[in-house]
Design an enzyme around this catalytic site. Structure first.
Site, PDB file in Angstrom:
ATOM      1  CG  HIS A  87      -0.486   0.320   2.505  1.00 20.21           C
ATOM      2  ND1 HIS A  87      -0.080  -0.643   3.414  1.00 20.21           N
ATOM      3  CD2 HIS A  87      -0.318   1.507   3.133  1.00 20.21           C
ATOM      4  CE1 HIS A  87       0.308  -0.060   4.536  1.00 20.21           C
ATOM      5  NE2 HIS A  87       0.171   1.247   4.391  1.00 20.21           N
ATOM      6  CG  ASP A 132       0.070  -3.969   2.794  1.00 17.88           C
ATOM      7  OD1 ASP A 132       0.519  -3.433   1.754  1.00 17.88           O
ATOM      8  OD2 ASP A 132      -0.192  -3.342   3.842  1.00 17.88           O
ATOM      9  CB  SER A 226       2.493   2.454   5.973  1.00 19.04           C
ATOM     10  OG  SER A 226       1.226   2.725   6.485  1.00 19.04           O
TER      11      SER A 226
END
Length: 276
Positions: A87, A132, A226
């Site tokens: 992502h 992911d 992230s």
């Protein structure tokens, strides 16, 4: 970390569009709302890293052709490879990689990489939580005390249970320098939890591709981390990649979800040649 994202997901079709008011919705860490100025954009309730403590972490500045930009974290896994969350790479045209930084704007050096050198997992769909993970092929970097790789789990460790093991999360965090986030690399020590902890909170969709950490005392990742690494204390091997958290925000004491690295060892080896 895009909690490093802007440094330093839906569990099922029913949560494909996270709703911030629902404490049990999962969102990518970079999209977690910040509720308090005291933790804006940083590893929550962590401690500053000394120079050289986390030589494998990189700060990633992504951009696209529409003028958009976002921050993430990543980890060096080889002389020509960085690993992060899908992502983070998704929708980007390029990335500038900052190596050897403690102050994120003062790296030892940087490399610019075009999206043609992104290897995003082929089953990542940009919406669901699964798969992911992404790789970035980079120019060759030499290793030394401030820039070095992190080792991945060995193939014979892929079925090992690491519940209750202690690990370190690291990242810078913040959507912008004016948001109150620290520019300095922060760490936090967390304990790996059973996936049932995340299942019970998010209501399903957690599987063997995920790793869960509980966040007592609000210690953990926050918006901007992230793609950053979770590394075990006892083996110094990276076992997780920061992926998702609660739409209720960083102070909800909700568990955080990560991509489980051992679930992708074959994929990493097939794309990079790296295996242990």
């Amino acid at each position: 970390m895009k909690v490093l994202a802007v440094f330093f997901v839906v569990i099922a079709a029913a949560i494909a569009t996270p709703v911030a008011q629902d404490a049990h919705k999962a969102v990518f860490v970079k999209d977690m709302p910040v509720r308090s100025n005291s933790i804006t954009g940083r590893i929550t309730n962590g401690y500053p890293a000394y120079e050289g403590k986390i030589p494998y972490i990189v700060f990633l500045l992504f951009g696209n052709g529409n003028g958009g930009a976002w921050l993430c974290g990543g980890s060096i896994i080889g002389n020509t490879w960085v690993m992060t969350a899908a992502h983070c790479t998704n929708g980007a045209d390029s990335v500038t990689i900052h190596y050897g930084a403690t102050w994120r704007n003062q790296p030892q050096y940087t490399h610019w990489v075009h999206h043609n050198d992104f290897v995003q997992h082929h089953e990542y769909d940009g919406v669901a939580l699964n798969n992911d993970i992404a790789l970035i092929r980079t120019p060759h970097v030499d290793f030394w005390s401030l820039v070095n790789k992190v080792e991945l789990p060995r193939f014979d460790e892929r079925d090992n249970c690491i519940d209750d093991h202690w690990a370190v999360l690291s990242g810078w965090g913040a959507t912008s320098d004016s948001s109150g986030a620290s520019d300095y690399l922060n760490c936090v020590d967390v304990q790996v939890a059973s996936n049932h902890v995340c299942e019970n909170y998010y209501g399903g969709g957690i599987n063997g591709n995920h790793l869960c950490i509980a966040t007592p005392e609000n210690k953990g990742s926050c918006s901007g981390d992230s793609g950053g690494p979770l590394v075990l204390h006892d083996s110094n091997r990276q076992v997780g990649i920061v992926s998702f958290g609660s739409s209720a925000g960083c102070e909800a004491n909700a568990p955080k979800g990560l991509t489980r690295v051992t679930a992708y060892l074959d994929w990493i080896r097939d794309n990079t040649g790296i295996s242990y």
